[in-house]
Scaffold this active site. Sequence first.
Site, short mmCIF file in Angstrom:
data_model
loop_
_atom_site.label_atom_id
_atom_site.label_comp_id
_atom_site.label_asym_id
_atom_site.label_seq_id
_atom_site.Cartn_x
_atom_site.Cartn_y
_atom_site.Cartn_z
N GLU A 164 48.72 47.63 32.86
CA GLU A 164 47.29 47.69 33.19
C GLU A 164 46.87 49.01 33.82
O GLU A 164 46.29 49.06 34.91
CB GLU A 164 46.92 46.51 34.11
CG GLU A 164 47.22 45.17 33.47
CD GLU A 164 46.96 43.98 34.39
OE1 GLU A 164 46.49 44.19 35.53
OE2 GLU A 164 47.25 42.84 33.97
N ASN A 205 51.85 47.43 28.64
CA ASN A 205 51.23 46.10 28.59
C ASN A 205 49.85 46.14 29.25
O ASN A 205 49.68 46.73 30.31
CB ASN A 205 52.15 45.12 29.36
CG ASN A 205 51.76 43.66 29.18
OD1 ASN A 205 51.69 43.17 28.05
ND2 ASN A 205 51.53 42.95 30.27
N HIS A 241 44.75 37.10 27.36
CA HIS A 241 44.07 36.11 28.19
C HIS A 241 42.66 35.96 27.61
O HIS A 241 41.76 36.73 27.93
CB HIS A 241 44.03 36.57 29.65
CG HIS A 241 45.38 36.69 30.27
ND1 HIS A 241 46.21 35.60 30.43
CD2 HIS A 241 46.05 37.76 30.78
CE1 HIS A 241 47.34 36.00 31.02
NE2 HIS A 241 47.26 37.30 31.22
N GLU A 269 51.00 37.36 27.03
CA GLU A 269 50.56 36.48 28.11
C GLU A 269 49.46 35.53 27.61
O GLU A 269 48.46 35.31 28.27
CB GLU A 269 50.05 37.30 29.31
CG GLU A 269 51.04 38.31 29.83
CD GLU A 269 50.55 39.11 31.04
OE1 GLU A 269 49.60 38.65 31.71
OE2 GLU A 269 51.13 40.17 31.31
N ASP A 271 46.89 32.83 26.79
CA ASP A 271 46.23 31.57 27.13
C ASP A 271 44.78 31.67 26.67
O ASP A 271 44.24 32.76 26.48
CB ASP A 271 46.34 31.21 28.62
CG ASP A 271 45.97 32.35 29.57
OD1 ASP A 271 45.06 33.14 29.26
OD2 ASP A 271 46.61 32.46 30.63
#
Length: 464
Positions: A164, A205, A241, A269, A271
């Site tokens: 990030e 990432n 996400h 990651e 979701d």
Amino acid sequence: MSAPAGRARRVLAATAAAVVGVLAVGMAVAAPSTAEPGPTLGQLAAAKGRYFGSATDNPTLTNAPYTAVLGSEFNQITVGNTQKWQYTEPSRGQFDYRQADQIVAFAQAHDQIVRGHTLVWHNQLPGWVNDVPAGELLGVMRNHIANVAGHYKGKVVHWDVVNEAFEEDGTRRQSVFQQKIGDSYIAEAFKAARAADPNAKLYYNDYNVEGVNAKSDAMYNMVKSFKQQGIPIDGVGLQAHLILGQIPSTVRQNIQRFADLGVDVAITELDIRMRTPRDATKDAQQAADYRAVVNACLAVTRCVGITVWDFSDGHSWIPSVFPGEGAALIYDENFAKKPSYWAVYEALGGTPVTTTTTTGGNTSGCAATYRVVGQWNGGFQGEVTVRNTGTAGITGWTVRWTLAEGQRLGNVWNGVASTTGQEVTVRNAGYNGTLNANGTTTFGFIGSFAGSNPAPSAITCTTA
């Protein structure tokens, strides 16, 4: 062949062989009670040369129902928190790997590959890092990477080296590393990680980079520059996400353009959150969204795998960060498989399942969904999901259906079964009868059949 990469290929090959064994027509089964269950998501992914994994955290390792799923369903694990700087180097030069080692040991015991997460991130830093003088921070960062990546050398297949580092508009995030070291800190982190573990694949990432946009463009340009300069970068992680019904239309295009630079891509990651509570319409949309993400990855050869950011709604980070939102994962809080699970299952090549649902109306307060999750010559595994459709909690449920001619019921788990002729009655076990409004649970069974194996034309659920 590198040690972790070789191990990853051995895991994928072994689970691929397991899938072939489960799905083979004419598979010999001694008796229904010894029949193999249907393939797991990890096995299905491995058959396609990929992994399907979950993040996890230390507190959940003592939850037996949770670890039963974690250790069997997935062929990859990400250490959700305890490889981050605040845990691994809480005081300058003092390293502590005890918690992360527990998760890595769990993965090794279950023949799962591990993604390391994360070496350099602006968040979850111990306070002392911010106080390091500018002239010392590069050395401190290199020392941290050398120790952490060195400790896990040969035990992880990927490292999220830097996490990030970009803002939404594509500019550099003004982290302590950016401010005190400058633009070069990301390249220096990758060089240090390669020196510490030459065999691990090194990833950058980030979030909100799943589609083509200003942020993913900045990431793309950085990766392109690194490849031109010979900076050791092997992959990019798209966190994913995501929000219900808002999957970027350019996900596949974006994955492909990174692959074309000569790096691997991972969905790291995943979701997909919704406004709670769940309902059937939201579940259907979420299932379609999960399917779209999986299909986008499968369409690009260098998309190597997918990780959900934990697998059960009861262990998701979403509700604590986005009030009023949640239900973002593929299992509910009771470890029942949601429609999103089955969308992933089928997208990965699992045999489509037959579903029959009958609600009991306003007075019964529950519904039952019947699925065949695996089938072989003369035998099958079934699963029934029970949902509380009322507005108040229930303390017990009973499901009934009629077996077709030639069908017989064998072992049942997570429920108490009885049969009268072809009529089946399954009542809740002592631990899964209480369901909150819209709550779900599942029970499973092994059955045998002669001739065809139809789903019941009707299945009913009544409450206690």
